[in-house]
Write a protein that holds these residues in place. Structure first.
Motif, mmCIF file in Angstrom:
data_model
loop_
_atom_site.group_PDB
_atom_site.id
_atom_site.type_symbol
_atom_site.label_atom_id
_atom_site.label_comp_id
_atom_site.label_asym_id
_atom_site.label_seq_id
_atom_site.Cartn_x
_atom_site.Cartn_y
_atom_site.Cartn_z
ATOM 1 N N GLN A 1 1.686 -1.475 0.105
ATOM 2 C CA GLN A 1 0.249 0.275 -0.028
ATOM 3 C C GLN A 1 1.307 1.030 -0.075
ATOM 4 O O GLN A 1 2.064 1.410 0.342
ATOM 5 C CB GLN A 1 -0.906 0.176 0.840
ATOM 6 N N THR B 1 -0.980 0.226 -9.780
ATOM 7 C CA THR B 1 -0.016 -0.336 -9.672
ATOM 8 C C THR B 1 0.430 -1.023 -11.001
ATOM 9 O O THR B 1 1.231 -2.362 -10.920
ATOM 10 C CB THR B 1 -0.545 -1.691 -9.046
ATOM 11 N N TYR C 1 -6.566 3.943 -11.713
ATOM 12 C CA TYR C 1 -5.831 3.866 -10.270
ATOM 13 C C TYR C 1 -6.128 3.853 -9.081
ATOM 14 O O TYR C 1 -7.303 3.990 -8.955
ATOM 15 C CB TYR C 1 -5.169 5.513 -10.704
ATOM 16 N N ASP C 2 -4.752 2.885 -8.343
ATOM 17 C CA ASP C 2 -5.359 2.310 -6.976
ATOM 18 C C ASP C 2 -5.642 2.740 -5.361
ATOM 19 O O ASP C 2 -5.859 2.682 -4.510
ATOM 20 C CB ASP C 2 -4.584 0.990 -6.969
ATOM 21 N N TYR C 3 -4.685 4.749 -6.237
ATOM 22 C CA TYR C 3 -4.407 4.746 -4.536
ATOM 23 C C TYR C 3 -4.454 6.513 -4.501
ATOM 24 O O TYR C 3 -3.982 7.225 -6.241
ATOM 25 C CB TYR C 3 -3.071 4.583 -4.005
ATOM 26 N N TRP C 4 -5.317 7.386 -3.842
ATOM 27 C CA TRP C 4 -4.959 8.542 -4.503
ATOM 28 C C TRP C 4 -4.974 9.731 -3.346
ATOM 29 O O TRP C 4 -5.555 8.820 -1.824
ATOM 30 C CB TRP C 4 -6.772 8.759 -4.751
ATOM 31 N N TYR D 1 5.894 2.447 -9.283
ATOM 32 C CA TYR D 1 4.080 2.191 -9.602
ATOM 33 C C TYR D 1 4.351 3.304 -10.577
ATOM 34 O O TYR D 1 5.135 4.057 -11.036
ATOM 35 C CB TYR D 1 3.443 3.247 -8.470
ATOM 36 N N GLN E 1 0.769 5.606 0.803
ATOM 37 C CA GLN E 1 0.263 7.407 0.638
ATOM 38 C C GLN E 1 0.021 8.293 0.114
ATOM 39 O O GLN E 1 2.028 7.908 -0.009
ATOM 40 C CB GLN E 1 0.489 7.010 2.336
#
Length: 124
Positions: A1, A100, A111-114, A32, A3
């Motif tokens: 994960q 990823t 997109y997986d993370y913001w 990423y 951030q």
């Protein structure tokens, strides 16, 4: 994960420049694909730019080609968006995002993370 934390937004006059930064946590940042999106009030989130793992491949929305430049520093876990010749229509909240998969994408749902976003306001 991972951030993501954006910074660098602000108020600028038309024709001016801003440099956005997005700092990422985690040891796999270089794996990423990173992207920038923007969202103006009442509008959908829109693709701005993306960059591949090594920084060798970049992708831009037509509206920002020649004015914006995306780059990354994997040693610093940071991706940048240099914004030049800003226009009032660039006013929006700008979000950093991580994907990823190895290929770039202009679709926000890929997109997986913001990050939380940073406000950019361009006055005329």
């Amino acid at each position: 994960q991972v951030q993501l934390v954006e910074s660098g937004g602000g108020l600028v006059q038309a024709g001016g420049s801003l440099r956005l930064s997005c700092a990422a946590s985690g040891r796999t940042f270089s794996r990423y694909v990173m992207g920038w999106f923007c969202q103006a009030p009442g509008k959908e989130r829109q693709f701005v730019a993306a960059i591949g793992w090594s920084g060798g491949r970049t992708y831009y929305a037509d509206a920002v080609k020649g004015r914006f430049a995306i780059s990354r520093d994997n040693a610093k876990n940071t991706v940048y968006l240099q914004m030049n010749s800003l226009k009032p229509e660039d006013t929006a909240v700008y979000y950093c995002a991580a994907r990823t998969y190895s290929s770039g994408s202009s679709y926000h749902y890929d997109y997986d993370y913001w990050g939380q976003g940073t406000q950019v306001t361009v006055s005329s």
